[in-house]
Scaffold this motif. Structure first.
Motif, PDB file in Angstrom:
ATOM      1  N   LYS A 119       0.820  -1.215   0.000  1.00 57.15           N
ATOM      2  CA  LYS A 119       0.000   0.000   0.000  1.00 57.15           C
ATOM      3  C   LYS A 119       0.851   1.260   0.000  1.00 57.15           C
ATOM      4  CE  LYS A 119      -3.826  -2.320   0.374  1.00 57.15           C
ATOM      5  NZ  LYS A 119      -4.447  -2.704  -0.837  1.00 57.15           N
ATOM      6  N   ARG A 120       2.169   1.108   0.168  1.00 63.01           N
ATOM      7  CA  ARG A 120       3.059   2.262   0.175  1.00 63.01           C
ATOM      8  C   ARG A 120       3.171   2.865  -1.211  1.00 63.01           C
ATOM      9  NH1 ARG A 120       8.500   0.993   2.845  1.00 63.01           N
ATOM     10  NH2 ARG A 120       8.872   3.055   1.997  1.00 63.01           N
ATOM     11  N   THR A 121       3.528   4.118  -1.261  1.00 59.00           N
ATOM     12  CA  THR A 121       3.684   4.812  -2.526  1.00 59.00           C
ATOM     13  C   THR A 121       4.918   4.322  -3.271  1.00 59.00           C
ATOM     14  OG1 THR A 121       2.591   6.761  -1.652  1.00 59.00           O
ATOM     15  CG2 THR A 121       3.978   7.095  -3.579  1.00 59.00           C
ATOM     16  N   VAL A 122       4.759   4.095  -4.575  1.00 55.49           N
ATOM     17  CA  VAL A 122       5.851   3.776  -5.478  1.00 55.49           C
ATOM     18  C   VAL A 122       6.333   5.094  -6.059  1.00 55.49           C
ATOM     19  CG1 VAL A 122       6.416   2.671  -7.669  1.00 55.49           C
ATOM     20  CG2 VAL A 122       4.946   1.493  -6.018  1.00 55.49           C
ATOM     21  N   HIS A 123       7.648   5.300  -6.054  1.00 56.45           N
ATOM     22  CA  HIS A 123       8.262   6.531  -6.564  1.00 56.45           C
ATOM     23  C   HIS A 123       9.146   6.191  -7.754  1.00 56.45           C
ATOM     24  CE1 HIS A 123       7.104   8.609  -2.830  1.00 56.45           C
ATOM     25  NE2 HIS A 123       7.461   7.495  -2.223  1.00 56.45           N
ATOM     26  N   ILE A 124       8.836   6.748  -8.917  1.00 60.44           N
ATOM     27  CA  ILE A 124       9.631   6.527 -10.122  1.00 60.44           C
ATOM     28  C   ILE A 124      10.239   7.860 -10.544  1.00 60.44           C
ATOM     29  CG2 ILE A 124       9.607   5.837 -12.544  1.00 60.44           C
ATOM     30  CD1 ILE A 124       7.231   4.045 -11.873  1.00 60.44           C
ATOM     31  N   ILE A 125      11.552   7.878 -10.654  1.00 68.70           N
ATOM     32  CA  ILE A 125      12.255   9.081 -11.099  1.00 68.70           C
ATOM     33  C   ILE A 125      12.647   8.874 -12.549  1.00 68.70           C
ATOM     34  CG2 ILE A 125      14.256  10.574 -10.745  1.00 68.70           C
ATOM     35  CD1 ILE A 125      14.225   9.583  -7.787  1.00 68.70           C
ATOM     36  N   CYS A 126      12.203   9.796 -13.403  1.00 71.40           N
ATOM     37  CA  CYS A 126      12.462   9.699 -14.842  1.00 71.40           C
ATOM     38  C   CYS A 126      13.840  10.240 -15.182  1.00 71.40           C
ATOM     39  CB  CYS A 126      11.429  10.503 -15.619  1.00 71.40           C
ATOM     40  SG  CYS A 126       9.804   9.765 -15.635  1.00 71.40           S
ATOM     41  N   GLY A 127      14.730   9.332 -15.517  1.00 68.64           N
ATOM     42  CA  GLY A 127      16.033   9.723 -16.018  1.00 68.64           C
ATOM     43  C   GLY A 127      17.153   9.671 -15.000  1.00 68.64           C
ATOM     44  N   ARG A 128      18.241   9.027 -15.395  1.00 69.08           N
ATOM     45  CA  ARG A 128      19.428   8.930 -14.546  1.00 69.08           C
ATOM     46  C   ARG A 128      20.008  10.314 -14.250  1.00 69.08           C
ATOM     47  NH1 ARG A 128      24.151   6.390 -17.593  1.00 69.08           N
ATOM     48  NH2 ARG A 128      24.022   8.440 -18.493  1.00 69.08           N
ATOM     49  N   THR A 129      20.050  11.183 -15.265  1.00 68.40           N
ATOM     50  CA  THR A 129      20.608  12.521 -15.074  1.00 68.40           C
ATOM     51  C   THR A 129      19.812  13.287 -14.030  1.00 68.40           C
ATOM     52  OG1 THR A 129      21.408  12.544 -17.348  1.00 68.40           O
ATOM     53  CG2 THR A 129      21.217  14.677 -16.241  1.00 68.40           C
ATOM     54  N   TYR A 130      18.488  13.221 -14.094  1.00 69.86           N
ATOM     55  CA  TYR A 130      17.646  13.903 -13.112  1.00 69.86           C
ATOM     56  C   TYR A 130      17.845  13.307 -11.720  1.00 69.86           C
ATOM     57  CZ  TYR A 130      13.439  15.951 -10.974  1.00 69.86           C
ATOM     58  OH  TYR A 130      12.558  16.620 -10.145  1.00 69.86           O
ATOM     59  N   ALA A 131      17.923  11.987 -11.624  1.00 66.05           N
ATOM     60  CA  ALA A 131      18.134  11.337 -10.326  1.00 66.05           C
ATOM     61  C   ALA A 131      19.464  11.774  -9.718  1.00 66.05           C
ATOM     62  CB  ALA A 131      18.088   9.819 -10.476  1.00 66.05           C
ATOM     63  N   LYS A 132      20.518  11.802 -10.526  1.00 66.19           N
ATOM     64  CA  LYS A 132      21.831  12.213 -10.012  1.00 66.19           C
ATOM     65  C   LYS A 132      21.832  13.687  -9.622  1.00 66.19           C
ATOM     66  CE  LYS A 132      24.576   8.536 -11.902  1.00 66.19           C
ATOM     67  NZ  LYS A 132      25.768   8.120 -12.611  1.00 66.19           N
ATOM     68  N   GLN A 133      21.114  14.516 -10.353  1.00 63.39           N
ATOM     69  CA  GLN A 133      20.989  15.931  -9.993  1.00 63.39           C
ATOM     70  C   GLN A 133      20.298  16.057  -8.642  1.00 63.39           C
ATOM     71  OE1 GLN A 133      18.753  18.221 -12.834  1.00 63.39           O
ATOM     72  NE2 GLN A 133      18.608  19.982 -11.482  1.00 63.39           N
ATOM     73  N   LEU A 134      19.222  15.290  -8.427  1.00 65.16           N
ATOM     74  CA  LEU A 134      18.511  15.319  -7.144  1.00 65.16           C
ATOM     75  C   LEU A 134      19.410  14.839  -6.004  1.00 65.16           C
ATOM     76  CD1 LEU A 134      15.066  13.902  -8.309  1.00 65.16           C
ATOM     77  CD2 LEU A 134      15.486  16.229  -7.465  1.00 65.16           C
ATOM     78  N   LEU A 135      20.187  13.800  -6.253  1.00 65.89           N
ATOM     79  CA  LEU A 135      21.114  13.296  -5.235  1.00 65.89           C
ATOM     80  C   LEU A 135      22.195  14.321  -4.911  1.00 65.89           C
ATOM     81  CD1 LEU A 135      21.525   9.643  -6.540  1.00 65.89           C
ATOM     82  CD2 LEU A 135      20.565  10.287  -4.312  1.00 65.89           C
ATOM     83  N   ASN A 136      22.790  14.920  -5.938  1.00 61.84           N
ATOM     84  CA  ASN A 136      23.871  15.883  -5.738  1.00 61.84           C
ATOM     85  C   ASN A 136      23.411  17.145  -5.030  1.00 61.84           C
ATOM     86  OD1 ASN A 136      25.728  14.176  -6.939  1.00 61.84           O
ATOM     87  ND2 ASN A 136      25.515  15.091  -8.967  1.00 61.84           N
ATOM     88  N   SER A 137      22.160  17.550  -5.270  1.00 62.97           N
ATOM     89  CA  SER A 137      21.625  18.755  -4.619  1.00 62.97           C
ATOM     90  C   SER A 137      20.994  18.439  -3.270  1.00 62.97           C
ATOM     91  CB  SER A 137      20.592  19.419  -5.529  1.00 62.97           C
ATOM     92  OG  SER A 137      19.459  18.584  -5.661  1.00 62.97           O
ATOM     93  N   GLU A 138      21.033  17.159  -2.890  1.00 62.71           N
ATOM     94  CA  GLU A 138      20.461  16.667  -1.635  1.00 62.71           C
ATOM     95  C   GLU A 138      18.945  16.857  -1.547  1.00 62.71           C
ATOM     96  OE1 GLU A 138      22.766  18.019   1.704  1.00 62.71           O
ATOM     97  OE2 GLU A 138      24.609  17.185   0.861  1.00 62.71           O
ATOM     98  N   GLN A 139      18.292  16.985  -2.692  1.00 62.01           N
ATOM     99  CA  GLN A 139      16.828  16.982  -2.723  1.00 62.01           C
ATOM    100  C   GLN A 139      16.305  15.557  -2.637  1.00 62.01           C
ATOM    101  OE1 GLN A 139      15.312  19.126  -6.083  1.00 62.01           O
ATOM    102  NE2 GLN A 139      16.534  20.922  -5.657  1.00 62.01           N
ATOM    103  N   LEU A 140      17.176  14.612  -2.900  1.00 63.27           N
ATOM    104  CA  LEU A 140      16.882  13.197  -2.747  1.00 63.27           C
ATOM    105  C   LEU A 140      17.940  12.650  -1.804  1.00 63.27           C
ATOM    106  CD1 LEU A 140      15.242  10.688  -3.561  1.00 63.27           C
ATOM    107  CD2 LEU A 140      16.811  10.394  -5.488  1.00 63.27           C
TER     108      LEU A 140
END
Length: 191
Positions: A119-140
């Motif tokens: 029942k938990r939410t599934v989270h899909i991040i579109c694109g490796r570049t976007y995911a790495k940007q989120l990780l590097n900016s600590e938004q993820l």
């Protein structure tokens, strides 16, 4: 008990359990100013495609194809319509659809997880570049297990990174792989 979320910005059902995060948003005045999750009406996907171009049509088409490819034992989206096209037009990102297309960073600040992980939410991040940007900016703020250059997963927080929702980047074969990964995510193990 429902997950508690930070404020999300995007299109879809405010009570989503299937979230897709995308770096850009439709360049239409009515959508540029949204500050919450706003449900679409039946004609909105077509209007966005007409106004914003083929790229947005592809995003919506691929989103519907992904939902329609999911295992019916784990997800019931494809049981609502006879085809992925009908699902896209009649349910995708509308109120009570449980789906969202989010322009904000992933909403992972969970206070308490559901006892039933399915029942938990599934989270899909579109694109490796976007995911790495989120990780590097600590938004993820999480760790990802990279399965290859295109797909990553985090079982604890129900996250998958996949190619951008475009026919060339997320082909039908890759949609099938994503569907398998989503079922494995619910089961808590990678095969």
């Amino acid at each position: 008990m429902r997950e508690k979320r930070q404020a999300c910005i995007g299109l879809g059902d405010i009570n989503f359990t299937f979230a897709v995060y995308i770096q850009n948003q439709p360049n239409m005045e009515q959508w540029l100013g949204v500050t919450t999750v706003v449900p679409l009406q039946e004609t909105d996907i077509e209007a966005i495609g007409r106004a914003c171009g083929n790229g947005w049509r592809k995003v919506f088409n691929v989103y519907a194809k992904v939902l329609y490819a999911l295992d019916n034992n784990d997800f019931q989206f494809s049981q609502l319509a006879a085809t992925w096209q009908a699902y896209r037009d009649q349910y995708l990102l509308q109120e009570n659809s449980a789906t969202a297309l989010l322009f904000s960073a992933p909403a992972l600040n969970l206070v308490e997880a559901e006892a039933d992980k399915s029942k938990r939410t599934v989270h899909i991040i579109c694109g490796r570049t976007y995911a790495k940007q989120l990780l590097n900016s600590e938004q993820l703020n999480t760790e990802l297990l990279w399965l290859d250059e295109e797909f990553a997963i985090n079982f604890e927080q129900h996250i998958i990174v996949c190619p951008y929702f475009d026919y060339r980047q997320l082909s039908n074969i890759k949609i099938q792989r994503l569907a398998r990964l989503l079922s494995q995510l619910l089961q808590g193990k990678y095969k």
